[in-house]
Design a protein around this motif. Structure first.
Motif, PDB file in Angstrom:
ATOM      1  N   THR A 277     -11.539  -1.280 -13.070  1.00  0.00           N
ATOM      2  CA  THR A 277     -10.724  -0.082 -12.913  1.00  0.00           C
ATOM      3  C   THR A 277      -9.280  -0.389 -13.262  1.00  0.00           C
TER       4      THR A 277
ATOM      5  N   THR B  55     -14.422   2.522 -14.776  1.00  0.00           N
ATOM      6  CA  THR B  55     -14.038   3.848 -14.286  1.00  0.00           C
ATOM      7  C   THR B  55     -12.927   4.433 -15.140  1.00  0.00           C
TER       8      THR B  55
ATOM      9  N   PRO C 116     -11.872   3.634  -7.215  1.00  0.00           N
ATOM     10  CA  PRO C 116     -13.151   2.933  -7.386  1.00  0.00           C
ATOM     11  C   PRO C 116     -14.058   2.957  -6.165  1.00  0.00           C
TER      12      PRO C 116
ATOM     13  N   THR D 156      -9.321  -4.905 -10.854  1.00  0.00           N
ATOM     14  CA  THR D 156      -8.316  -3.905 -11.210  1.00  0.00           C
ATOM     15  C   THR D 156      -7.335  -4.488 -12.214  1.00  0.00           C
TER      16      THR D 156
ATOM     17  N   GLN E 242      -6.691   1.741  -6.271  1.00  0.00           N
ATOM     18  CA  GLN E 242      -7.249   0.757  -7.195  1.00  0.00           C
ATOM     19  C   GLN E 242      -6.813  -0.657  -6.836  1.00  0.00           C
TER      20      GLN E 242
END
Length: 250
Positions: free
Chosen positions: A20, A106, A112, A136, A162
């Motif tokens: 993400t 994502t 997430p 992330t 995130q």
């Protein structure tokens, strides 16, 4: 069926990594890097179609045998998490002999946690997969403005989420900031998440041993993420996309 077949064979659960990061952070660059690197895995990818950069068309064609690319056509992963993601995963599990690792990328606007929760609470997914890590990717040059953005009451700052729920953080594009700015970004990240490993990167290049098969995920960190919050996110998600899609269950 996948359930009976896997039960009979006693196959180990398939690790799942969620990638993400905000739009422009470099998460799709990381995904493309993973797909072209030597890591010994056959990876199934669930990609959000509306990211800033799609997986390279040439890469999909060249590596079609080794990698399976699945695109969710009708919206953000965070909106379809209880619909398309579950259905896609169930279909994937019936062909699990084609892969041994799953990556979910994502959308840049997605929190997430609903995705991670899906893998924990859908019985079939919980039985045959295991969350490995939330990775992330952070844009060192622009993350502070996202983190400090004033949000309307009741709306979650997704860039904060995130980072808060990350197991691994790629502090990317470090070549675009000076040491002072980099230090400020690191400090801000640590006020949100003191546990995640932070790795400084350029062009999302990282030792893949630090992001795949790391067994860093813990369900404990999701304990405070209540169903009501998921519902609130589901209905308040701001769709800044030039397309229409149904965010409800199919």
């Amino acid at each position: 069926m996948a359930d009976s077949a896997n039960q009979a064979s006693g196959e180990a659960p398939i690790p799942v990594t969620i990638i993400t990061g905000f739009l422009g952070s470099g998460k799709t660059t990381l995904l493309n890097y993973i797909l072209t690197a030597e890591h010994g895995h056959k990876i199934a990818v669930i990609e959000n179609e509306f990211g800033e950069v799609s997986i390279d068309d040439g890469l999909v064609q060249v590596d079609r045998v080794a990698e399976e690319i699945l695109t969710l056509d009708n919206g953000c992963v965070c909106c379809t998490v209880r619909g398309d993601l579950v259905k896609t995963m169930h279909n994937l599990l019936e062909r699990r002999h084609n892969f041994d690792y799953i990556i979910v990328e994502t959308t840049g606007m997605a929190d997430p946690t609903p995705v991670a929760i899906t893998f924990q609470f859908d019985e079939l997914l919980k039985k045959h997969t295991k969350m490995d890590a939330i990775v992330t990717v952070v844009d060192a040059a622009h993350v502070l403005q996202h983190l400090r953005e004033k949000m309307p009451e009741g709306v979650v700052n997704e860039s904060v989420q995130q980072i808060a729920f990350a197991d691994k953080i790629l502090l990317n594009k470090t070549d675009l900031v000076d040491k002072e700015k980099l230090g400020e970004v690191r400090k801000e990240i640590r006020t949100i998440n003191v546990f995640a490993t932070v790795m400084e990167t350029q062009y999302s290049k990282v030792d893949l041993k630090e992001v795949l098969d790391v067994r860093a995920f813990s369900i404990e960190k999701l304990n405070n993420f209540k169903v009501e919050e998921e519902e609130d996110h589901h209905h308040h998600h701001d769709h800044d996309h030039d397309h229409e899609h149904d965010c409800g269950d199919p």
